[in-house]
Design a protein around this motif. Structure first.
Motif, short mmCIF file in Angstrom:
data_model
loop_
_atom_site.label_atom_id
_atom_site.label_comp_id
_atom_site.label_asym_id
_atom_site.label_seq_id
_atom_site.Cartn_x
_atom_site.Cartn_y
_atom_site.Cartn_z
N MET A 24 0.85 -1.20 0.00
CA MET A 24 0.00 0.00 0.00
C MET A 24 0.88 1.24 0.00
O MET A 24 2.05 1.18 0.38
N ASP A 69 -2.15 5.65 2.13
CA ASP A 69 -3.23 4.72 2.41
C ASP A 69 -3.03 4.02 3.76
O ASP A 69 -4.00 3.80 4.50
N ALA A 108 -7.06 12.87 4.10
CA ALA A 108 -6.75 12.07 2.92
C ALA A 108 -6.21 12.95 1.80
O ALA A 108 -5.21 12.62 1.15
N TRP A 120 -2.51 12.58 0.05
CA TRP A 120 -2.38 12.29 -1.39
C TRP A 120 -1.70 13.45 -2.11
O TRP A 120 -0.99 13.25 -3.10
#
Length: 237
Positions: free
Chosen positions: A143, A147, A169, A173
């Motif tokens: 992963m 994540d 998140a 990212w």
């Protein structure tokens, strides 16, 4: 810029009325919370708002997160998780926030995220990374780092409110895409929301643990060096 007055939908006074009874109108907006528009020659030329509304406007105009932030305070807090356990970071947050504005402190956490990601970024594997397991074998993580951290933040003890998860998140990212998480967060144009600072603490502390386990054994030294390097830098936001 003046706009036409609309007496059917807004509370309005003329500029001369404001001049004659300023105290009365100030008390009015403070008590009722309404917006009182001021007109001149039938055109709106200003407005009086309550202190609470003025503070809200200032909050919306200001960057949610200040770069590089209070990296020193953030580093001390994340290091405390290694001395005790991961929940110590969230508990320590309550102490740190007394000496650092929330936006400045979150900025420090975001800067630490960049520092922690630095050993992984050159591997250029889209967030996945090469590490050595307990058995001494080198392998690539199944992963991405974002994540792994996000799953732990969302499902671990003390997980933040569901509406905060997309904010964390997105920052993670963005980091994997080479975008500064502070720049990304401020580009949203919204202030920090309840539960978000604690989520930044959880995400940063979890990232530190993952990086230590797979890539950088002396991650505490990395945190300390970052705190010292940024310690004397003022916020730029």
């Amino acid at each position: 810029m003046s706009t036409p007055a609309d007496s059917g939908h807004q509370s309005q006074i003329t500029r001369s009325q404001l001049r004659d009874e300023l105290g009365k109108h100030l008390d009015r907006v403070e008590e009722t919370g309404e917006i009182l528009y001021v007109t001149h020659h039938r055109m709106q030329c200003g407005a009086i708002v309550s202190t609470r509304d003025a503070e809200t406007v200032e909050l919306l105009r200001a960057p949610a997160v200040s770069p590089p932030g209070d990296v020193e305070a953030a580093a001390v807090l994340i290091e405390s998780a290694f001395d005790q356990n991961e929940s110590a970071a969230t508990d320590g947050f309550l102490r740190v926030r007394r000496s650092s504005t929330i936006g400045n402190f979150v900025g420090g956490l975001a800067t630490l995220m960049k520092e922690l990601y630095a050993p992984i970024q050159p591997q250029n594997m889209g967030g996945r990374f090469e590490g050595t397991g307990e058995d001494g074998r080198v392998s690539i993580s199944p992963m991405t780092l974002a994540d792994i951290v996000l799953v732990d933040v969302a499902e671990g003890n003390g997980s933040p409110p569901p509406e905060v998860i997309p904010l964390i998140a997105g920052a993670l990212w963005a980091l994997q895409s080479g975008i500064d998480p502070v720049t990304w967060r401020n580009a949203l144009g919204i202030p920090l929301v309840p539960g978000e600072p604690e989520a930044w603490v959880l995400a940063t502390s979890r990232m530190a643990f993952v990086v230590r386990d797979f890539c950088v054994e002396d991650v505490v030294d990395l945190l300390s060096e970052a705190g010292e390097r940024f310690g004397n830098m003022p916020p730029t936001g």
